[in-house]
Scaffold this motif. Sequence first.
Motif, PDB file in Angstrom:
ATOM      1  N   LEU A   1       0.911  -7.181  -7.651  1.00  0.00           N
ATOM      2  CA  LEU A   1      -0.215  -6.520  -6.853  1.00  0.00           C
ATOM      3  C   LEU A   1       0.384  -5.150  -6.405  1.00  0.00           C
ATOM      4  O   LEU A   1      -0.411  -4.005  -6.469  1.00  0.00           O
ATOM      5  CB  LEU A   1      -0.472  -7.241  -5.588  1.00  0.00           C
ATOM      6  CG  LEU A   1      -1.484  -8.580  -5.730  1.00  0.00           C
ATOM      7  CD1 LEU A   1      -1.571  -9.227  -4.327  1.00  0.00           C
ATOM      8  CD2 LEU A   1      -2.375  -8.258  -6.429  1.00  0.00           C
TER       9      LEU A   1
ATOM     10  N   ALA B   1      -8.292  -2.377  -5.236  1.00  0.00           N
ATOM     11  CA  ALA B   1      -7.228  -3.809  -4.934  1.00  0.00           C
ATOM     12  C   ALA B   1      -7.680  -4.749  -6.129  1.00  0.00           C
ATOM     13  O   ALA B   1      -8.944  -4.688  -6.663  1.00  0.00           O
ATOM     14  CB  ALA B   1      -7.881  -4.247  -3.618  1.00  0.00           C
TER      15      ALA B   1
ATOM     16  N   ASN C   1      -6.874  -8.385  -5.871  1.00  0.00           N
ATOM     17  CA  ASN C   1      -7.113  -9.428  -5.342  1.00  0.00           C
ATOM     18  C   ASN C   1      -8.605  -9.263  -4.239  1.00  0.00           C
ATOM     19  O   ASN C   1      -9.544  -9.924  -4.752  1.00  0.00           O
ATOM     20  CB  ASN C   1      -5.967  -9.977  -4.439  1.00  0.00           C
ATOM     21  CG  ASN C   1      -5.451 -11.051  -5.250  1.00  0.00           C
ATOM     22  OD1 ASN C   1      -5.711 -11.217  -6.540  1.00  0.00           O
ATOM     23  ND2 ASN C   1      -4.231 -11.708  -4.816  1.00  0.00           N
TER      24      ASN C   1
ATOM     25  N   GLY D   1      -8.849 -12.802  -7.038  1.00  0.00           N
ATOM     26  CA  GLY D   1      -8.446 -12.859  -5.877  1.00  0.00           C
ATOM     27  C   GLY D   1      -8.804 -13.879  -5.212  1.00  0.00           C
ATOM     28  O   GLY D   1      -8.504 -14.709  -4.072  1.00  0.00           O
TER      29      GLY D   1
ATOM     30  N   ASP E   1      -5.339  -5.576  -0.937  1.00  0.00           N
ATOM     31  CA  ASP E   1      -4.204  -6.499  -1.284  1.00  0.00           C
ATOM     32  C   ASP E   1      -3.281  -6.391  -0.333  1.00  0.00           C
ATOM     33  O   ASP E   1      -3.361  -6.839   0.554  1.00  0.00           O
ATOM     34  CB  ASP E   1      -3.734  -5.975  -2.837  1.00  0.00           C
ATOM     35  CG  ASP E   1      -4.693  -6.247  -3.921  1.00  0.00           C
ATOM     36  OD1 ASP E   1      -5.451  -7.040  -3.605  1.00  0.00           O
ATOM     37  OD2 ASP E   1      -4.731  -5.538  -5.136  1.00  0.00           O
TER      38      ASP E   1
END
Length: 294
Positions: free
Chosen positions: A78, A147, A149, A188, A247
Amino acid sequence: MKIGIYGQFYHENAEIYIQMLLDALQKRDAKVLIEENFLEIINRNQDITKNFSACSTFTKLDKSFDLFFSIGGDGTILKSVTFVGDLGIPIVGINTGRLGFLATIQKEEMTESLNHILEEEYAISERSLLIVETFPHNKEIEPLNFALNEVAVNRRNTTSMIKVETHVNDKYLTSYWSDGLIVATPTGSTGYSLSCGGPVIDPQTNSLLLTPIAPHNLNARPLVIPDSSTVKLKVSGRENTFLVSMDSRIATLENETEIVIKKAPFTIKLLQLHDDSFIKTLRKKLLWGEDKRN
């Protein structure tokens, strides 16, 4: 071939796997650069006998890199995403941590896996991301306003619930009275959302997931929507501020700030060996199909 290497923390015996990786790359005459802070961590660790101080370093990537090796766990991947961004560099996740849905190359299989990778015997799994805008604009959000996730809003410095007014495609959905709300990608779905009761979604599915965090109303259930949707959130509560996370990155926003979340215009490429798959990873990580009655 130009290779970037990154890690966040020093895991036990990590130098063994770093050395294996460097040896394999040097045999192929690859140009190797280690992220500056990670190299510092490696060199100051007393358990490491090899001298890595002569290695070249980077603080920022460009499109000249062919592969980016992430050494650690899913959290390290990440963080790697913030380096790679929209450059399209494939990320190779070497799992030296524990549970890994993203870092699928196991340290015990390093030699064989590296041979396959350097022979270009692999596939690319493209993963969608989310981007975030706020009105009014917040400097803590940009420029890393994406992001892999999830994007989540959470209460801050209070035990009281917050109200998350939620619109999908400019149509009012509901107001979640809860500890917060997660907007997750399929990638995610096996992270924060899963721990809050959300469903597992195949990464190739074109969808987004809304998962409330400890909702007051038990009829507030996770919701899957098309990834072409635009989600707008507005938070209020007893405190004047709340948290938004992308994240592992966290920013503080004022109540009534409008948060707009939608699918990013670029993807992240995760390298996947041919004998790996999302189904195989699920079965292995969640112990599906194993009889534990004995």
